[in-house]
Design a protein around this motif. Sequence first.
Motif, PDB file in Angstrom:
ATOM      1  N   ARG A 101      39.150  37.110  40.342  1.00 24.22           N
ATOM      2  CA  ARG A 101      39.377  35.984  40.965  1.00 24.22           C
ATOM      3  C   ARG A 101      38.602  34.812  39.907  1.00 24.22           C
ATOM      4  N   MET A 102      37.355  35.196  39.357  1.00 20.18           N
ATOM      5  CA  MET A 102      36.579  34.373  38.604  1.00 20.18           C
ATOM      6  C   MET A 102      37.460  33.968  37.230  1.00 20.18           C
ATOM      7  N   LEU A 103      38.107  35.093  36.914  1.00 24.95           N
ATOM      8  CA  LEU A 103      39.014  34.956  35.517  1.00 24.95           C
ATOM      9  C   LEU A 103      40.053  34.011  35.740  1.00 24.95           C
ATOM     10  N   ILE A 104      40.855  34.213  37.113  1.00 16.04           N
ATOM     11  CA  ILE A 104      41.767  33.122  37.094  1.00 16.04           C
ATOM     12  C   ILE A 104      41.332  31.937  37.261  1.00 16.04           C
ATOM     13  N   PHE A 105      40.133  31.700  38.017  1.00 18.72           N
ATOM     14  CA  PHE A 105      39.466  30.200  38.126  1.00 18.72           C
ATOM     15  C   PHE A 105      39.405  29.818  36.795  1.00 18.72           C
ATOM     16  N   MET A 106      38.674  30.509  35.952  1.00 22.76           N
ATOM     17  CA  MET A 106      38.486  30.151  34.489  1.00 22.76           C
ATOM     18  C   MET A 106      39.708  29.689  33.738  1.00 22.76           C
TER      19      MET A 106
END
Length: 96
Positions: free
Chosen positions: A65-70
Amino acid sequence: MTVTKNNRSEDTIGTPEEPLKIRLKVLDRETNESRYCEIDEAKTWDWKNPEIWHVINGWQITSYRMLIFMLRRKEERGLEEVVLQVIPRFMMLNGC
């Protein structure tokens, strides 16, 4: 559900809403090999393994989820490619 400044709810930040066009290049710091990978492949990575760090521009990425956000933030800024470094923890702690 809270609506943020850009009209996205906090629940949807970091989740696939629309397909990302940005390319993800994975750099293995232990072998110095790099490759392009599909973003969906990252779903299968062991994000809970503390011995492997995933880093983009000095930021440790700790979940899909953090990867997609970044990636969304980088894409919004006009970047076409992001390099994600996969670094064994012992190398980070040794300063390699």
